[in-house]
Structures are given as C-alpha cells and as structure tokens.
Design an enzyme around this catalytic site. Sequence first.
Site, PDB file in Angstrom:
ATOM      1  N   LEU A 299      77.309  39.763  -6.494  1.00 48.86           N
ATOM      2  CA  LEU A 299      78.183  40.487  -7.415  1.00 48.86           C
ATOM      3  C   LEU A 299      78.880  39.494  -8.339  1.00 48.86           C
ATOM      4  O   LEU A 299      79.536  38.558  -7.881  1.00 48.86           O
ATOM      5  CB  LEU A 299      79.209  41.309  -6.634  1.00 48.86           C
ATOM      6  CG  LEU A 299      78.610  42.315  -5.647  1.00 48.86           C
ATOM      7  CD1 LEU A 299      79.704  43.110  -4.967  1.00 48.86           C
ATOM      8  CD2 LEU A 299      77.630  43.248  -6.343  1.00 48.86           C
ATOM      9  N   ASP A 341      80.099  38.681  -0.737  1.00 51.57           N
ATOM     10  CA  ASP A 341      79.760  39.677  -1.756  1.00 51.57           C
ATOM     11  C   ASP A 341      78.276  39.593  -2.107  1.00 51.57           C
ATOM     12  O   ASP A 341      77.876  39.882  -3.224  1.00 51.57           O
ATOM     13  CB  ASP A 341      80.620  39.494  -3.010  1.00 51.57           C
ATOM     14  CG  ASP A 341      80.486  38.098  -3.622  1.00 51.57           C
ATOM     15  OD1 ASP A 341      79.753  37.279  -3.046  1.00 51.57           O
ATOM     16  OD2 ASP A 341      81.115  37.838  -4.667  1.00 51.57           O
TER      17      ASP A 341
END
Length: 444
Positions: A299, A341
Amino acid sequence: MILIGRSNWVPPRRWKLWSLPRPALSYVLGVDAVAVVITALAVASTISGARAGVRPSEWTAFAVLAVASVLHLESARGIERRREMAANTSPYTNLKDLWVFAGLLLLPLSLVIALVAVTYGYSWFRVYGRTIAHRKVFSASTFILASAASAAVLKAGGLLTEPRIPTGPWTLIVVLAAIGTWWLVNFALVVGAILLASPEATARSALGDLSDQFVVFAGLGLGVAVGALQASFPWVVPILMVTVLALHRDLLLPQFQRAAGTDVKTGLATPAYWASAVPAELARAQTLRSTVGLLMLDLDKFKEINDTYGHPAGDQALRAVGESVRAEVRQGDLVARVGGDELAVLLPGASETEVLEVAERIRDRLSALSVSVDTTTATTAVISGVPASIGAAVYPEVADTMDQLILAADNALLTAKRDGRNRIVSARPNPPAVMDHADQPVGD
C-alpha cells in the site's frame, strides 16, 4: 441498543451502527424493530392468552436449556472466538440454534425469546468480548424472527401445544418443515444484511460456503433430540451434552482451521498459513502441469494514514483494503497479509493475462476506495483512495520454486514503486545465459 465492551462505555454517537450504509442501517433497525414487536406480542400472549402463564414444567425446561446453553458456550469459548475472527463477509455458523430449536418444541415463544437473550447475553460477556454490539443484537433478532416463523409452521401443522415432539409421520414432516423454515429465515436475513452492509461483497461471497450450513441443520436436528429427551427422559440430557461438545469440534473443524490461519485485523490469511499454502499449490501445479500466479501488494504511503489519523484508523483502512481485494479475486484464490501493509494473492491455475486482469481490478478498486475511520480526536474522517503498487509473477514462466516465485514478484513490486507507485509490473523470464567456449556464462 447499548454498545459496550466488557468494561468500557461507548457514547451512542460513536456506535459503529451509525457507520453502516443507509440501506443497511434501515434494514438492521427494521429487523431489530420487528423482533421487538414479536417479543412484545409473545409476552402478551403468554400473560393474557388462553393458557394464562407459564407452567412449572416449562420453567424447568427453560432452566435446563439455559444452563446447558451457557455450559456449551463456556466449554467452546476458545474455538468460538477464533471462528468469529474469520467471519467477515459471509454467514457465521454456530450451534446456538440447537438449544433454541429445542426450546421451540418445549416452550412458549416468550420463553424461547428469553432463551435467545440468555444465549447471546452470555456470549457477549464471555465469548465475543469487544465485538461490535449491533451485530450481536441483529443476530439475536434474526433468531427471534426465525423462531417466530418456525413456531407458526408448527402451529399450522397441528402442533398447537407444548411439547411439540414428533410422534408420527405427519408430525415429523411438520417438525422438518419448521427446521427448514427456521434455517431459511435466519440465513436470508443474515445474507441480506451482508450484501447491504458490504456493497463490495458479491452474492457468492455473501452466501459463504454452503457446506457450512449443514452445521446449522445438524444443530437443529440435535435440538429435536434434546427436546425429545427433555420431554420424556430429562436425566439423559446431561449425557447428550458430552456428545454435543464432541460434535461441536468435529462439525466446526473446517471453520476452526480457517480461523486458526486468519489474521485478526484483516480477516485475511496469516503469513504462516500463506507459507504453507504456496509450496503445496506449486507441488500441485507441477503434478498437473498447471500454472500458479502470484501478486504482491504494497500500500502506497500507508504510513501517512497511521501518522495522520492514528493506528486504529489504519487498522480500519487495512481491513477495508482486505475486503476490497477479496472481492476482486476469483473463487479459490488465497489472499494473505504477509507484512504490516503488504498483501499477497495466490492464483492457482492462472495465466499471466488472468493474473494481470485481477491485478488491474484490485488496483482500480483500491484507488477509488472510500473508508470512514475513527480518528484519535474522537471524530470520523473519510480516506479517499488507498492506492497500491503491485508486482506479478507466474509459475513456471519466471520461477521454478516458491522462493524464486516470491522473489520475482517482490522484484516486480519494487520496480512498480520505483517507477511512480500505484502501478502494476509483471516479472519477466530471465534471458538464457550465453555460454563461451570454456562453458562459462557470459554477462550481457
């Protein structure tokens, strides 16, 4: 509707209920309201109806079922907590229906509703802990509506008074029809809520694994057995409890195994589960001479969400990302959280074209994703867009082993981030080495 944890009071304005999409909010409140009306009518019927009150034998049966339900929940507390973590955008299957349906055969509807309240109330304090309250209130409401519909079927079939135990072919058919009605009403209400609350969820994902619904039917069938024993041989019920607890583990083992490999924050597979799944899938592909696709997602600038809104907000955004990714992959693909992430998608049997199509759908969806999060200042903020860089690789085109496949996808991911982020890069096969006369590889 009081939203509390085990010890913390949450102000009404901060209830998660209000964050639901408007159609889902109306639906949930509507089902809850109907359950309240049914409860009021059932109590009024018990107090002022033809029977005028509850018989001592029914109070005894209620006490037995309530105690048995509590003991069951307490004994299975660990497995139920783990299974709940895996429940996300599909129906959550449990065996509470066992005691509730036994109550339908033995008790007036008002006491059945009281049994539902005892069961879910105890679950709230001992099993689910800080689980979002409105979901449990809604689940209890679906039990009440399903029980009311099932009770209507029993009465329509001629089983007007308790106990309503099947004693012949016709009464057996009526009880089976009541079982089917209970399941259908409860299942339909839950699936409707999932589709309205999670617009990204597909109908297929909302239905979940239909084989899990056999657990519900097993519980309802055991409920008939418990009801029959309680009506005729009540001292045998404690013996049946041992069978119930044993079956609880066996019937729910597939769900338990999924839960054990589920990341708590996202509902995705854990790194440990992922690490075991990849080599198994590669071995299968080698045997079948098939392919395996792999996507690695990172991300972009996700740290800014944590720094700006706080880590709880980051967790909410991460969960929304996980749900979005799962909504865009194919049936049978595995989505895992492999880092803070970082996500990974395993696509068995996928060609490079199919892998890139899935990657593009994921990238588009995340770029347009809108997430409401709770901030550290006790306000709600909307995060618009959670873009991701994606690296793609396909076995056996670019790799022969698990490590090579992951490395190829990782390198492609790094290239995507270096080239500007929010893009997809597919790993390319390494060119064959050129050998000189001394059989030494010559570099480019």
